[in-house]
Design a protein around this motif. Sequence first.
Motif, PDB file in Angstrom:
ATOM      1  N   TYR A  95     -29.604  46.989   4.293  1.00  0.00           N
ATOM      2  CA  TYR A  95     -30.597  47.631   5.160  1.00  0.00           C
ATOM      3  C   TYR A  95     -30.302  49.126   5.270  1.00  0.00           C
ATOM      4  O   TYR A  95     -31.201  49.959   5.123  1.00  0.00           O
ATOM      5  N   LEU A  96     -29.038  49.479   5.503  1.00  0.00           N
ATOM      6  CA  LEU A  96     -28.687  50.885   5.672  1.00  0.00           C
ATOM      7  C   LEU A  96     -28.819  51.687   4.381  1.00  0.00           C
ATOM      8  O   LEU A  96     -28.951  52.907   4.419  1.00  0.00           O
ATOM      9  N   SER A  97     -28.827  51.019   3.241  1.00  0.00           N
ATOM     10  CA  SER A  97     -28.965  51.729   1.976  1.00  0.00           C
ATOM     11  C   SER A  97     -30.431  51.963   1.590  1.00  0.00           C
ATOM     12  O   SER A  97     -30.703  52.671   0.623  1.00  0.00           O
ATOM     13  N   LEU A  98     -31.354  51.385   2.354  1.00  0.00           N
ATOM     14  CA  LEU A  98     -32.783  51.577   2.076  1.00  0.00           C
ATOM     15  C   LEU A  98     -33.217  52.996   2.434  1.00  0.00           C
ATOM     16  O   LEU A  98     -32.594  53.666   3.258  1.00  0.00           O
ATOM     17  N   GLU A  99     -34.318  53.409   1.830  1.00  0.00           N
ATOM     18  CA  GLU A  99     -34.907  54.701   2.174  1.00  0.00           C
ATOM     19  C   GLU A  99     -35.312  54.687   3.650  1.00  0.00           C
ATOM     20  O   GLU A  99     -35.715  53.639   4.173  1.00  0.00           O
ATOM     21  N   PRO A 100     -35.220  55.821   4.334  1.00  0.00           N
ATOM     22  CA  PRO A 100     -35.550  55.866   5.756  1.00  0.00           C
ATOM     23  C   PRO A 100     -36.954  55.334   6.092  1.00  0.00           C
ATOM     24  O   PRO A 100     -37.140  54.659   7.102  1.00  0.00           O
ATOM     25  N   GLU A 101     -37.928  55.605   5.206  1.00  0.00           N
ATOM     26  CA  GLU A 101     -39.295  55.137   5.473  1.00  0.00           C
ATOM     27  C   GLU A 101     -39.362  53.606   5.442  1.00  0.00           C
ATOM     28  O   GLU A 101     -40.073  52.987   6.235  1.00  0.00           O
ATOM     29  N   VAL A 102     -38.632  53.000   4.528  1.00  0.00           N
ATOM     30  CA  VAL A 102     -38.615  51.542   4.417  1.00  0.00           C
ATOM     31  C   VAL A 102     -37.918  50.944   5.641  1.00  0.00           C
ATOM     32  O   VAL A 102     -38.384  49.964   6.216  1.00  0.00           O
ATOM     33  N   ARG A 103     -36.810  51.552   6.056  1.00  0.00           N
ATOM     34  CA  ARG A 103     -36.110  51.069   7.255  1.00  0.00           C
ATOM     35  C   ARG A 103     -37.015  51.167   8.476  1.00  0.00           C
ATOM     36  O   ARG A 103     -37.030  50.271   9.320  1.00  0.00           O
ATOM     37  N   GLU A 104     -37.781  52.239   8.561  1.00  0.00           N
ATOM     38  CA  GLU A 104     -38.704  52.411   9.695  1.00  0.00           C
ATOM     39  C   GLU A 104     -39.761  51.308   9.698  1.00  0.00           C
ATOM     40  O   GLU A 104     -40.088  50.750  10.755  1.00  0.00           O
ATOM     41  N   MET A 105     -40.294  50.957   8.527  1.00  0.00           N
ATOM     42  CA  MET A 105     -41.292  49.871   8.447  1.00  0.00           C
ATOM     43  C   MET A 105     -40.672  48.547   8.885  1.00  0.00           C
ATOM     44  O   MET A 105     -41.292  47.781   9.628  1.00  0.00           O
TER      45      MET A 105
END
Length: 117
Positions: A95-105
């Motif tokens: 989860y933490l390695s995902l792009e910030p936009e994906v984490r926000e979604m």
Amino acid sequence: MNDRIKELRKTLGLTLEKFGERLGVKRNSVSQWENGINNISDQVRKSICREFGVNEEWLLSGSGPMFIPSSTFSLDEFAKTHEASDLDLNIIKAYLSLEPEVREMIAEHFKSFLAAP
């Protein structure tokens, strides 16, 4: 020291069995330490301090803080303290390695899911 071992175990939210597993000893050994039946060896004392980040002075005499203040946060140590499985830890790291936009979604999805009655 036996009261402090019990206090530590309870503070960590660990059963006799789980505490013992982390030190490589049986539940019965931990119980005997806590009840003053057996004393812990220097080696076990050092293992407790290392495994749980305990201030050795506190364990010996009750002086100072229970835990050694950490200058940095370790996700691996946090996960170990909270008995997270390897899968739990890998999910968090993924989860933490995902792009910030994906984490926000994903976060928004969970917010709506958790807010539903």
